[in-house]
Design a protein around this motif. Structure first.
Motif, PDB file in Angstrom:
ATOM      1  N   MET A   1       0.846  -1.178   0.000  1.00  0.00           N
ATOM      2  CA  MET A   1       0.000   0.000   0.000  1.00  0.00           C
ATOM      3  C   MET A   1       0.894   1.245   0.000  1.00  0.00           C
ATOM      4  O   MET A   1       1.758   1.402   0.850  1.00  0.00           O
ATOM      5  CB  MET A   1      -0.903  -0.030   1.225  1.00  0.00           C
ATOM      6  N   ALA A   2       0.671   2.131  -0.937  1.00  0.00           N
ATOM      7  CA  ALA A   2       1.465   3.353  -1.051  1.00  0.00           C
ATOM      8  C   ALA A   2       0.983   4.393  -0.046  1.00  0.00           C
ATOM      9  O   ALA A   2      -0.210   4.523   0.219  1.00  0.00           O
ATOM     10  CB  ALA A   2       1.354   3.921  -2.459  1.00  0.00           C
ATOM     11  N   MET A   3       1.942   5.122   0.526  1.00  0.00           N
ATOM     12  CA  MET A   3       1.601   6.199   1.452  1.00  0.00           C
ATOM     13  C   MET A   3       1.467   7.499   0.668  1.00  0.00           C
ATOM     14  O   MET A   3       2.190   7.727  -0.299  1.00  0.00           O
ATOM     15  CB  MET A   3       2.676   6.335   2.522  1.00  0.00           C
ATOM     16  N   LYS A   4       0.551   8.350   1.085  1.00  0.00           N
ATOM     17  CA  LYS A   4       0.300   9.609   0.397  1.00  0.00           C
ATOM     18  C   LYS A   4       1.226  10.693   0.944  1.00  0.00           C
ATOM     19  O   LYS A   4       1.201  11.010   2.132  1.00  0.00           O
ATOM     20  CB  LYS A   4      -1.151  10.035   0.583  1.00  0.00           C
ATOM     21  N   LEU A   5       2.049  11.268   0.073  1.00  0.00           N
ATOM     22  CA  LEU A   5       2.959  12.355   0.425  1.00  0.00           C
ATOM     23  C   LEU A   5       2.480  13.622  -0.266  1.00  0.00           C
ATOM     24  O   LEU A   5       2.204  13.620  -1.462  1.00  0.00           O
ATOM     25  CB  LEU A   5       4.391  12.044  -0.024  1.00  0.00           C
ATOM     26  N   GLU A   6       2.352  14.697   0.500  1.00  0.00           N
ATOM     27  CA  GLU A   6       1.953  15.989  -0.053  1.00  0.00           C
ATOM     28  C   GLU A   6       3.006  17.032   0.317  1.00  0.00           C
ATOM     29  O   GLU A   6       3.612  16.953   1.380  1.00  0.00           O
ATOM     30  CB  GLU A   6       0.620  16.449   0.542  1.00  0.00           C
ATOM     31  N   VAL A   7       3.177  18.007  -0.549  1.00  0.00           N
ATOM     32  CA  VAL A   7       4.048  19.155  -0.285  1.00  0.00           C
ATOM     33  C   VAL A   7       3.167  20.384  -0.440  1.00  0.00           C
ATOM     34  O   VAL A   7       2.543  20.576  -1.476  1.00  0.00           O
ATOM     35  CB  VAL A   7       5.229  19.204  -1.272  1.00  0.00           C
ATOM     36  N   LYS A   8       3.108  21.191   0.624  1.00  0.00           N
ATOM     37  CA  LYS A   8       2.193  22.334   0.628  1.00  0.00           C
ATOM     38  C   LYS A   8       2.971  23.607   0.982  1.00  0.00           C
ATOM     39  O   LYS A   8       3.615  23.675   2.030  1.00  0.00           O
ATOM     40  CB  LYS A   8       1.101  22.086   1.661  1.00  0.00           C
ATOM     41  N   GLN A   9       2.932  24.599   0.080  1.00  0.00           N
ATOM     42  CA  GLN A   9       3.578  25.872   0.395  1.00  0.00           C
ATOM     43  C   GLN A   9       2.845  26.500   1.575  1.00  0.00           C
ATOM     44  O   GLN A   9       1.620  26.411   1.680  1.00  0.00           O
ATOM     45  CB  GLN A   9       3.558  26.827  -0.796  1.00  0.00           C
ATOM     46  N   THR A  10       3.592  27.111   2.485  1.00  0.00           N
ATOM     47  CA  THR A  10       3.000  27.651   3.695  1.00  0.00           C
ATOM     48  C   THR A  10       3.662  28.975   4.071  1.00  0.00           C
ATOM     49  O   THR A  10       4.470  29.492   3.310  1.00  0.00           O
ATOM     50  CB  THR A  10       3.109  26.609   4.831  1.00  0.00           C
ATOM     51  N   GLU A  11       3.348  29.475   5.228  1.00  0.00           N
ATOM     52  CA  GLU A  11       3.934  30.708   5.748  1.00  0.00           C
ATOM     53  C   GLU A  11       5.053  30.356   6.720  1.00  0.00           C
ATOM     54  O   GLU A  11       5.024  29.293   7.357  1.00  0.00           O
ATOM     55  CB  GLU A  11       2.863  31.542   6.463  1.00  0.00           C
ATOM     56  N   PRO A  12       6.046  31.251   6.885  1.00  0.00           N
ATOM     57  CA  PRO A  12       7.148  30.973   7.813  1.00  0.00           C
ATOM     58  C   PRO A  12       6.691  30.584   9.217  1.00  0.00           C
ATOM     59  O   PRO A  12       7.274  29.693   9.839  1.00  0.00           O
ATOM     60  CB  PRO A  12       7.935  32.280   7.826  1.00  0.00           C
TER      61      PRO A  12
END
Length: 70
Positions: A1-12
């Motif tokens: 089963m593959a794990m879900k990886l997300e990259v989200k731009q955010t604030e400092p």
């Protein structure tokens, strides 16, 4: 089963607690520590299965080299 990886731009402010935790655990100074506050880089949260797993930052402009990941 593959794990879900997300990259989200955010604030400092969203990554400051993670930076402090790293600084405390490593008992060290973070090189280029002020870059996020001075907007020399863009912070990103790394999410694994919807949970914060870490952070990254990418330089912007001509600080050293645009696009450098640290």
């Amino acid at each position: 089963m593959a794990m879900k990886l997300e990259v989200k731009q955010t604030e400092p402010a969203e990554v400051l607690a993670l930076r402090e935790l790293y600084r405390h655990e490593m008992n060290c100074q973070i090189v280029h520590d002020a870059w996020l506050q001075r907007k020399f880089s863009k912070p990103y949260l790394l999410l694994l299965e919807g949970q914060v797993a870490g952070y990254a930052a990418v330089t912007v402009g001509e600080v050293i080299e645009a696009g450098m990941v640290y």
